[in-house]
Design an enzyme around this catalytic site. Sequence first.
Site, mmCIF file in Angstrom:
data_model
loop_
_atom_site.group_PDB
_atom_site.id
_atom_site.type_symbol
_atom_site.label_atom_id
_atom_site.label_comp_id
_atom_site.label_asym_id
_atom_site.label_seq_id
_atom_site.Cartn_x
_atom_site.Cartn_y
_atom_site.Cartn_z
ATOM 1 N N ARG A 1 34.036 37.125 44.300
ATOM 2 C CA ARG A 1 35.253 37.811 44.707
ATOM 3 C C ARG A 1 35.478 39.002 43.769
ATOM 4 O O ARG A 1 35.643 38.828 42.566
ATOM 5 C CB ARG A 1 36.451 36.858 44.651
ATOM 6 C CG ARG A 1 37.757 37.542 44.950
ATOM 7 C CD ARG A 1 38.956 36.612 45.132
ATOM 8 N NE ARG A 1 40.134 37.442 45.333
ATOM 9 C CZ ARG A 1 41.225 37.436 44.565
ATOM 10 N NH1 ARG A 1 41.337 36.584 43.565
ATOM 11 N NH2 ARG A 1 42.212 38.258 44.802
ATOM 12 N N HIS B 1 43.986 45.066 44.419
ATOM 13 C CA HIS B 1 44.298 44.240 43.243
ATOM 14 C C HIS B 1 45.047 45.115 42.234
ATOM 15 O O HIS B 1 44.577 45.392 41.144
ATOM 16 C CB HIS B 1 43.014 43.645 42.643
ATOM 17 C CG HIS B 1 43.227 42.424 41.798
ATOM 18 N ND1 HIS B 1 42.687 41.186 42.094
ATOM 19 C CD2 HIS B 1 43.930 42.246 40.659
ATOM 20 C CE1 HIS B 1 43.040 40.311 41.162
ATOM 21 N NE2 HIS B 1 43.792 40.926 40.280
ATOM 22 N N GLU C 1 48.149 38.724 45.223
ATOM 23 C CA GLU C 1 49.406 38.325 44.572
ATOM 24 C C GLU C 1 50.576 39.299 44.760
ATOM 25 O O GLU C 1 50.969 40.023 43.845
ATOM 26 C CB GLU C 1 49.165 38.123 43.073
ATOM 27 C CG GLU C 1 48.190 37.006 42.779
ATOM 28 C CD GLU C 1 48.103 36.670 41.301
ATOM 29 O OE1 GLU C 1 48.626 37.437 40.474
ATOM 30 O OE2 GLU C 1 47.521 35.635 40.968
ATOM 31 N N ASN D 1 45.897 31.301 44.496
ATOM 32 C CA ASN D 1 45.607 31.374 43.065
ATOM 33 C C ASN D 1 46.479 30.354 42.361
ATOM 34 O O ASN D 1 47.699 30.337 42.566
ATOM 35 C CB ASN D 1 45.944 32.764 42.501
ATOM 36 C CG ASN D 1 44.995 33.847 42.996
ATOM 37 O OD1 ASN D 1 44.025 33.557 43.713
ATOM 38 N ND2 ASN D 1 45.255 35.077 42.615
ATOM 39 N N TYR E 1 47.336 28.619 38.469
ATOM 40 C CA TYR E 1 47.105 28.568 37.019
ATOM 41 C C TYR E 1 47.930 27.498 36.319
ATOM 42 O O TYR E 1 47.448 26.826 35.428
ATOM 43 C CB TYR E 1 47.418 29.926 36.373
ATOM 44 C CG TYR E 1 46.403 30.987 36.704
ATOM 45 C CD1 TYR E 1 45.265 31.152 35.921
ATOM 46 C CD2 TYR E 1 46.563 31.815 37.816
ATOM 47 C CE1 TYR E 1 44.305 32.116 36.222
ATOM 48 C CE2 TYR E 1 45.606 32.785 38.124
ATOM 49 C CZ TYR E 1 44.483 32.922 37.327
ATOM 50 O OH TYR E 1 43.541 33.864 37.634
ATOM 51 N N GLU F 1 41.566 31.933 42.865
ATOM 52 C CA GLU F 1 41.537 32.060 41.404
ATOM 53 C C GLU F 1 42.010 30.772 40.776
ATOM 54 O O GLU F 1 42.974 30.157 41.240
ATOM 55 C CB GLU F 1 42.479 33.176 40.897
ATOM 56 C CG GLU F 1 41.991 34.577 41.104
ATOM 57 C CD GLU F 1 42.984 35.628 40.581
ATOM 58 O OE1 GLU F 1 43.717 35.353 39.606
ATOM 59 O OE2 GLU F 1 43.021 36.722 41.162
HETATM 60 C C1 GBH Z 1 46.107 36.567 38.029
HETATM 61 O O1 GBH Z 1 47.490 36.508 38.102
HETATM 62 C C2 GBH Z 1 45.597 37.927 38.389
HETATM 63 O O2 GBH Z 1 45.266 37.986 39.751
HETATM 64 C C3 GBH Z 1 44.412 38.353 37.560
HETATM 65 O O3 GBH Z 1 44.174 39.708 37.719
HETATM 66 C C4 GBH Z 1 44.664 38.002 36.120
HETATM 67 O O4 GBH Z 1 43.654 38.458 35.266
HETATM 68 C C5 GBH Z 1 44.786 36.504 36.025
HETATM 69 O O5 GBH Z 1 45.844 36.081 36.793
HETATM 70 C C6 GBH Z 1 45.090 36.007 34.641
HETATM 71 O O6 GBH Z 1 46.349 36.445 34.235
HETATM 72 O O7 GBH Z 1 53.016 38.867 31.056
HETATM 73 O O8 GBH Z 1 54.301 36.917 30.483
HETATM 74 O O9 GBH Z 1 55.275 38.672 31.850
HETATM 75 C C7 GBH Z 1 48.033 35.246 37.750
HETATM 76 C C8 GBH Z 1 49.515 35.277 37.660
HETATM 77 C C9 GBH Z 1 50.531 37.154 36.657
HETATM 78 C C10 GBH Z 1 50.894 34.996 35.764
HETATM 79 C C11 GBH Z 1 51.107 37.772 35.397
HETATM 80 C C12 GBH Z 1 51.429 35.592 34.517
HETATM 81 C C13 GBH Z 1 52.300 37.542 33.443
HETATM 82 C C14 GBH Z 1 53.568 37.038 32.890
HETATM 83 N N1 GBH Z 1 49.959 35.861 36.411
HETATM 84 N N2 GBH Z 1 51.999 36.880 34.718
HETATM 85 S S1 GBH Z 1 54.087 37.948 31.471
#
Ligand code: GBH
Length: 485
Positions: A84, A129, A174, A315, A317, A383
């Site tokens: 991807r 993206h 996202e 996605n 996490y 993801e």
């Molecule tokens: C993904 O977003 C993205 O699609 C990818 O590009 C990225 O590298 C990967 O996650 C890892 O981060 O900075 O504390 O304000 C996942 C969702 C988006 C969750 C950004 C955390 C930042 C919060 N993430 N968010 S903060």
Amino acid sequence: FVTGIECIPRKFPSDFKFGVGTSAYQIEGAWTEDHKSESIWEHYIHSNPKVIADGSNADVACDSYHKYEEDVEMLKNLGVDHYRFSISWPRILPNGTANHVNQNGVQYYRNLIKLLKKNKIEPMVTLYHWDLPQVLQEQGGFASEKLVKWFTDYARLCFKLFGKDVKTWITFNEPKQICLFGYGLGVFAPALNKSGELDYLCAYNLLKAHAEAWHIYNNEFRPHQKGRISMVVEFSWHEPLLPDVPAFEEAAISNLEFMAGIYVNPLYRGDWPEIVKAKVAHNSRKEGKDRSRLPEFSTEEINQIKGTCDFLAVNFYTSFLVYPSVTPQPEMYSARDAGVSSYQPWYWEEAKSVWLKVTPWGFKRLLKYLKDTYDNPEIIITENGISDGGELDDDLRISYMQQHLNAILEAIWEYGVNVSGYTVWSLMDSFEWLDGYQSRFGLYHVDFSDPRRQRTMKASARYYKDIIKNRSLDKTSGYLTCSLE
Ligand code: GBH
């Protein structure tokens, strides 16, 4: 009393697909090369270098614009079914609009896709993206209705250029990060902060652009290209702080709907979730406004958006504990509209990224929730991954992957959730947005102090390679884990 033994096969279904992911801005570099124009992230960081934790930027990043052959070598070595990656809009259309196609940019993706196909790796391509051409931002970006035309022209061009070889398309990665973080909270480019208005307007335009792109693909390209197209939504799991207490259960659902349902519900049912519509309308009235801050979809728009999702692209996490609250983070309107607060307890296992705590149990619950809520859709995990400091012996990543893959197996075999694929974020360490190069998500280490951007396999890459080869989580336990009922 022991009534029986429940056994879960530790094997993945035979047609299950394994992959890894990256995105253009995070890996390509070559930010002005061959007529590429500036994206909103380049503009944002170059004018505010302090927003990035280590003061870095992605002007060179992993230099994948020059090193894609090495990237494909890594993919081959892992043995993945799919890769991807995303296309950089300002690299293909430097003016933003389709009136000038940059042939050098096109050639780069042609070369990459050709090499992937030659090695039997399926490209899974994200059109957006987060790297909007800055020229389009200057005309309003996602807050403008013109986004629909800009994006669908760009999408049609990509279907035409690459659709012979690309069978899986993602429109947007996202929307929450694009709209809430970019237009609501002001932390991601373009760093506008009109939460509760611009973030909703962004979502409205984005969903219409997605739906129109889906119809273009469906009508003009699917008949002969025979691929599939969807939008990627980031889901965290939202667990009620006090389970089985109705107000807390409702708070958790409310947060799920405001953070993710707001983007997914329209794809399945054409409209915003009821709870989102009701709460925003209620608050807007209380503020003395004549109409809701949430734009209203017309019947025509509802019919156009409904059903524009060939599979659910997720996605995942992390998770949060949620409780009802009348004073949520004041700057975050959507949280205020939802009427909730959320947090992550200190004792949950940590990653390098402050927002990421290890919660595989939340993943399993989420998968069940998605099955129940959206009528048992096919789900592709687009993801999943964890950050650390970049160690080669990355036990934390191995354990995270092991636990999350196990959650998928349990969701498949216990609940019958239709998960058909899994994509590790990320193939290699890359530019991690506000964290710069401090948080590393890669299966491969990248040396950013080396002009050659040397890539080195981490222990987790060897672990994943084995899983892909065996199509199983372990070779030793006879492909079954059993527990007493
Ligand atoms: C993904 O977003 C993205 O699609 C990818 O590009 C990225 O590298 C990967 O996650 C890892 O981060 O900075 O504390 O304000 C996942 C969702 C988006 C969750 C950004 C955390 C930042 C919060 N993430 N968010 S903060």
